[in-house]
Design a protein around this motif. Structure first.
Motif, PDB file in Angstrom:
ATOM      1  N   SER A   1      14.634  21.309  16.413  1.00 45.52           N
ATOM      2  CA  SER A   1      14.683  20.109  15.588  1.00 45.52           C
ATOM      3  C   SER A   1      13.937  18.950  16.250  1.00 45.52           C
ATOM      4  CB  SER A   1      16.138  19.694  15.350  1.00 45.52           C
ATOM      5  OG  SER A   1      16.177  18.452  14.657  1.00 45.52           O
ATOM      6  N   GLU A   2      13.157  18.249  15.448  1.00 39.84           N
ATOM      7  CA  GLU A   2      12.476  17.052  15.944  1.00 39.84           C
ATOM      8  C   GLU A   2      13.468  15.921  16.214  1.00 39.84           C
ATOM      9  OE1 GLU A   2       9.284  15.947  13.372  1.00 39.84           O
ATOM     10  OE2 GLU A   2       8.212  17.856  13.632  1.00 39.84           O
ATOM     11  N   LYS A   3      14.691  16.072  15.714  1.00 42.73           N
ATOM     12  CA  LYS A   3      15.724  15.042  15.927  1.00 42.73           C
ATOM     13  C   LYS A   3      16.810  15.512  16.896  1.00 42.73           C
ATOM     14  CE  LYS A   3      16.988  12.585  12.325  1.00 42.73           C
ATOM     15  NZ  LYS A   3      17.566  12.261  10.993  1.00 42.73           N
TER      16      LYS A   3
ATOM     17  N   ALA B   1      22.723  19.933   6.071  1.00 40.51           N
ATOM     18  CA  ALA B   1      21.557  19.484   6.840  1.00 40.51           C
ATOM     19  C   ALA B   1      21.393  17.977   6.736  1.00 40.51           C
ATOM     20  CB  ALA B   1      20.298  20.195   6.363  1.00 40.51           C
ATOM     21  N   SER B   2      21.615  17.435   5.541  1.00 41.76           N
ATOM     22  CA  SER B   2      21.447  15.988   5.358  1.00 41.76           C
ATOM     23  C   SER B   2      22.532  15.194   6.074  1.00 41.76           C
ATOM     24  CB  SER B   2      21.455  15.638   3.869  1.00 41.76           C
ATOM     25  OG  SER B   2      22.752  15.819   3.314  1.00 41.76           O
TER      26      SER B   2
ATOM     27  N   ASP C   1      21.160  15.304  13.811  1.00 46.05           N
ATOM     28  CA  ASP C   1      20.115  15.918  14.632  1.00 46.05           C
ATOM     29  C   ASP C   1      19.303  16.964  13.866  1.00 46.05           C
ATOM     30  OD1 ASP C   1      22.294  17.614  14.547  1.00 46.05           O
ATOM     31  OD2 ASP C   1      22.291  18.083  16.686  1.00 46.05           O
ATOM     32  N   LEU C   2      19.323  16.872  12.526  1.00 45.40           N
ATOM     33  CA  LEU C   2      18.443  17.660  11.674  1.00 45.40           C
ATOM     34  C   LEU C   2      17.770  16.744  10.662  1.00 45.40           C
ATOM     35  CD1 LEU C   2      20.282  20.966  10.591  1.00 45.40           C
ATOM     36  CD2 LEU C   2      18.303  20.777  12.103  1.00 45.40           C
ATOM     37  N   GLN C   3      16.535  17.036  10.302  1.00 43.60           N
ATOM     38  CA  GLN C   3      15.933  16.378   9.160  1.00 43.60           C
ATOM     39  C   GLN C   3      16.512  16.975   7.880  1.00 43.60           C
ATOM     40  OE1 GLN C   3      11.646  15.011   9.842  1.00 43.60           O
ATOM     41  NE2 GLN C   3      11.658  17.022  10.838  1.00 43.60           N
ATOM     42  N   ASP C   4      16.490  16.195   6.815  1.00 46.18           N
ATOM     43  CA  ASP C   4      17.158  16.618   5.582  1.00 46.18           C
ATOM     44  C   ASP C   4      16.661  17.970   5.076  1.00 46.18           C
ATOM     45  OD1 ASP C   4      18.524  14.255   5.742  1.00 46.18           O
ATOM     46  OD2 ASP C   4      17.650  13.341   3.944  1.00 46.18           O
ATOM     47  N   ASP C   5      15.359  18.241   5.260  1.00 45.74           N
ATOM     48  CA  ASP C   5      14.817  19.487   4.707  1.00 45.74           C
ATOM     49  C   ASP C   5      14.620  20.576   5.759  1.00 45.74           C
ATOM     50  OD1 ASP C   5      12.729  18.283   6.035  1.00 45.74           O
ATOM     51  OD2 ASP C   5      11.248  18.596   4.441  1.00 45.74           O
ATOM     52  N   ASP C   6      15.211  20.404   6.946  1.00 48.07           N
ATOM     53  CA  ASP C   6      15.046  21.424   7.991  1.00 48.07           C
ATOM     54  C   ASP C   6      15.645  22.771   7.599  1.00 48.07           C
ATOM     55  OD1 ASP C   6      13.491  20.185   9.915  1.00 48.07           O
ATOM     56  OD2 ASP C   6      15.184  19.462  11.109  1.00 48.07           O
TER      57      ASP C   6
ATOM     58  N   ARG D   1      13.345  25.558   6.966  1.00 48.89           N
ATOM     59  CA  ARG D   1      12.485  26.056   8.047  1.00 48.89           C
ATOM     60  C   ARG D   1      13.253  26.748   9.162  1.00 48.89           C
ATOM     61  NH1 ARG D   1      10.276  21.001   6.561  1.00 48.89           N
ATOM     62  NH2 ARG D   1      11.594  19.904   8.059  1.00 48.89           N
TER      63      ARG D   1
END
Length: 299
Positions: free
Chosen positions: A62-64, A255-256, A260-265, A268
């Protein structure tokens, strides 16, 4: 131990390098003719692995993700130990145990004659761990980076009483599009559906994901395959020491809600976890050890 000391003690020029990663945590970069990998000494966690010549990493990261003491890193291969899931004794201890949010020791590094990198990380009990889980142990994670990514988690009971554990490689695989992803090898297997109140069900056909999925599969075979059509690849997972597996995807709502996740992760990622979970409990006698292994190959 500072980065310079890590490199002096365990670095291998051109192959295994320690550096200060995100959050100031010590990271390991392993590079060879077969693959590249990124490992966090904090949490004993493989964060990334890409075989040579492949366009995409095997892992989702995750980018977050959090990179700070006391927090788990969202992605790669978190280690759940000595329990998987919620506190089995209901004492309010953290989910998935206590090793995925503490610093590990670097035990050894080496490069084999065939060019694979081998990194061994470890933990032993301390007064602080015994206040959480009252057992003496030696835990080792052996990571092999070559044409495949190999993981071996070895638990040794160094005390004088038996203890029982559940555990997991909570692996986050990256996928091109969850709608074009399936998992084979679980056909006809019984599973516990944690999204549906823990009901036990039977898997019909390959596993596909079109809603939140949180399942513990029982009496599984030691080979599963992720079919990632969007990236035109299969990921083959072979394991030993495991009779259960977990499939998890949070889907849109959860996810939303995860910081530590983007909403649409959820589109992916897919967790396909090699586990000792549910009834797949491991009891280890004093002086004995248990090995849980997994190997990941991109095809």
């Amino acid at each position: 131990m500072n980065i310079e000391q890590f490199n002096a003690d365990h670095g291998i020029v051109g192959q295994i390098e320690f550096f200060e990663g995100q959050g100031g945590l010590p990271f390991i970069r392993a590079s060879n003719a077969k693959a590249n990998a990124l490992i966090s000494v904090y949490a004993g966690q493989v964060l990334a692995y890409r075989p040579a010549g492949k366009a995409d990493d095997l892992m989702f990261l995750s980018e977050k993700a959090y990179y700070q003491a006391g927090k788990a890193i969202k992605g790669g291969v978190p280690i759940c130990w000595p329990w998987f899931g919620s506190d089995p004794e209901g004492k309010g201890r953290p989910a998935h145990g206590f090793v995925r949010n503490r610093m590990w020791d670097v035990i050894d590094t080496a490069v084999s004659v065939n060019g694979e990198a081998r990194i061994v990380l470890g933990l032993t009990d301390t007064p602080e761990t015994r206040s959480i889980w009252p057992h003496a142990f030696v835990l080792r994670l052996e990571i092999t980076i070559g044409e495949t990514l190999g993981l071996a988690l070895i638990t040794r009971n160094s005390g004088d009483q038996p203890f029982s554990i559940t555990q997991a490689f909570h692996t986050y695989f990256g996928v091109g599009d969850i709608h074009q992803t399936s998992v084979s090898g679980l056909e006809g297997k019984s599973y516990i559906d944690k999204v549906d109140g823990g009901q036990q069900k039977i898997q019909s056909g390959a596993v596909t994901i079109n809603t939140e999925v949180d399942r513990i599969y029982l009496d599984v075979a030691n080979e599963l395959v992720i079919h990632d059509a969007a990236r035109k690849r299969n990921v083959r997972i072979t394991s030993q020491g495991s009779r259960s597996a977990v499939i998890w995807n949070p889907w849109a709502k959860i996810a939303s809600e995860m910081a530590d996740l983007q909403d649409d992760d959820y589109l992916r990622l897919l967790c396909v976890e090699t586990t000792n979970a549910a009834s797949d409990v491991v009891t280890i006698q004093p002086g004995s050890e248990f090995r849980l292994t997994a190997q990941y190959r991109s095809e």
